[in-house]
Design a protein around this motif. Structure first.
Motif, mmCIF file in Angstrom:
data_model
loop_
_atom_site.group_PDB
_atom_site.id
_atom_site.type_symbol
_atom_site.label_atom_id
_atom_site.label_comp_id
_atom_site.label_asym_id
_atom_site.label_seq_id
_atom_site.Cartn_x
_atom_site.Cartn_y
_atom_site.Cartn_z
ATOM 1 N N ILE A 1 -9.731 1.285 -18.536
ATOM 2 C CA ILE A 1 -10.724 0.568 -18.687
ATOM 3 C C ILE A 1 -11.830 0.904 -17.613
ATOM 4 C CG2 ILE A 1 -11.810 -2.052 -18.542
ATOM 5 C CD1 ILE A 1 -9.334 -3.237 -19.542
ATOM 6 N N LEU B 1 -14.842 1.089 -15.050
ATOM 7 C CA LEU B 1 -14.820 0.051 -13.859
ATOM 8 C C LEU B 1 -16.490 0.722 -13.147
ATOM 9 C CD1 LEU B 1 -11.369 0.521 -12.268
ATOM 10 C CD2 LEU B 1 -12.288 -1.509 -13.916
ATOM 11 N N LEU C 1 -5.876 -2.241 -14.307
ATOM 12 C CA LEU C 1 -7.177 -2.019 -15.305
ATOM 13 C C LEU C 1 -7.184 -0.392 -15.080
ATOM 14 C CD1 LEU C 1 -9.858 -4.350 -13.622
ATOM 15 C CD2 LEU C 1 -8.671 -4.486 -16.209
ATOM 16 N N MET D 1 -15.233 -3.483 -16.764
ATOM 17 C CA MET D 1 -15.012 -4.318 -15.658
ATOM 18 C C MET D 1 -15.844 -4.281 -14.379
ATOM 19 S SD MET D 1 -13.037 -6.955 -16.103
ATOM 20 C CE MET D 1 -12.448 -7.270 -14.297
ATOM 21 N N TRP E 1 -4.231 -9.708 -16.413
ATOM 22 C CA TRP E 1 -5.117 -8.231 -16.042
ATOM 23 C C TRP E 1 -4.676 -7.193 -16.960
ATOM 24 C CZ3 TRP E 1 -8.664 -10.383 -13.294
ATOM 25 C CH2 TRP E 1 -8.180 -11.282 -12.359
#
Length: 340
Positions: free
Chosen positions: A138, A140, A133, A118, A110
């Motif tokens: 990142i 989401l 994350l 993601m 991860w």
């Protein structure tokens, strides 16, 4: 643009800055696994080099409900349909889609995953995947409301309160007086939202709640033995795909006829329930529509030109398909025709 700092690596690896320094410089007393993980995270983030803008083209998807457990979520019709639709939608937008295993395996996965954005499905309390994350920044989008949403979070979900109340109202209209809820296995928003809605409905209608814990391995439905033996309920709403079969097996063992003695509704995308004798009433959460909505929202978040999706919930209405299992047959001489 300047490259990532030691602090950036520490946040992504979930360690202190001192640990990062020791790991990268070969100093200090660190476990080999920790030293290796920090170095892999630093490499994935481009520590020590200059950042270059990524043009992307890859989305990731993870079912984190039981992250760490090696369960095959593709065997569950809901996830199978959602992932098929998500892949098609990602491809239509020019993105590849990487579907990650449920078991974490190497803890660095991860922290080193290379994706532009993601999709997280059914993220539970204290989700380690979500934590990693977020630390990496990142983008989401969630299927199901995150437990602790942050400003700007976007999620796609059903209105579980409205759906639960609709199902319970349907069962009550079919003559049910003691409705049990078969749920409570996971710690994701879906389970908690349905349970709260069930308890609220029971309170509003003067009913005593009866919760039966779902066990995915209880194929014979032994969790119902005490309740069915005592004839303590006359209807069941089960919120997981396998639950309907557990109820059918237990009812058969205890001599309960469906729908005469026991009404049943199951939340499931499995079309086989419609072929059962009698056909089982189901609730579809419409996973294909959820997938299309979620992927499109994530692509919008990544686009430098498209307007971002509004934060909060994007709601996809669920649909109840009433069949014979929740429509009590009229008894001789009765004016009701509940099976029509």
């Amino acid at each position: 643009m300047p490259g990532p700092t030691v602090a950036d690596v520490a946040r992504a690896a979930e360690v202190s800055t001192a640990t990062v320094s020791h790991a990268l410089n070969g100093t200090g007393r660190l476990a080999d696994a920790t030293r290796r993980r920090v170095r892999e995270v630093a490499t994935a983030l481009g520590y020590g080099s200059r950042r270059t803008p990524r043009t992307g083209g890859t989305l990731g998807m993870a079912v984190t409900t039981y992250a760490g457990s090696a369960w095959n979520f593709l065997e569950v019709p809901y996830f199978a349909r959602l992932l098929t639709a998500a892949t098609a939608t990602a491809h239509a937008h020019g993105y590849a889609l990487t579907i990650l295993p449920a078991a974490r395996g190497a803890e660095t996965l991860w922290h080193t995953l290379t994706v532009d954005g993601m999709l997280l499905l059914d993220s539970p309390t204290d989700d380690p995947v979500l934590r990693a994350l977020r630390a990496r920044g990142i983008p989401l989008v969630f299927d199901g409301r995150p437990v602790d949403p942050k400003p700007g979070d976007v999620w796609v979900d059903n209105d579980h309160t409205a759906t639960t109340h609709e199902v319970l109202g349907h069962l009550a209209a079919s003559g049910a007086r003691r409705i049990a809820l078969h749920a409570g296995y996971g710690d994701e928003h879906y389970t908690r939202a349905v349970t709260r809605a069930y308890e609220q409905w029971c309170d509003e209608h003067g009913r005593t709640p009866l919760l039966i814990a779902f066990d995915p391995y209880d194929t014979p439905g032994h969790g119902f033995d005490a309740v069915f033996a005592a004839r303590a309920c006359d209807a069941v709403y089960t919120v997981y795909d396998r639950g309907g079969r557990h109820v059918l097996a237990a009812a058969d063992r205890h001599g309960l006829r469906i729908p005469d003695d026991l009404l049943l509704v199951c939340a499931s995308e499995d079309r086989a329930y419609a072929e059962n004798d009698p056909p089982v009433s189901t609730v579809t959460l419409r996973p294909a529509t959820i997938a299309e909505t979620a992927v499109t929202a994530l692509v919008s978040r990544l686009s430098p030109t498209a307007p971002p999706p509004p934060p909060g919930a994007l709601t996809v209405p669920a649909v109840l398909h009433p069949r014979h299992s929740s429509r009590r047959r009229a008894r001789p001489g009765s004016p009701q025709q509940g099976d029509r």
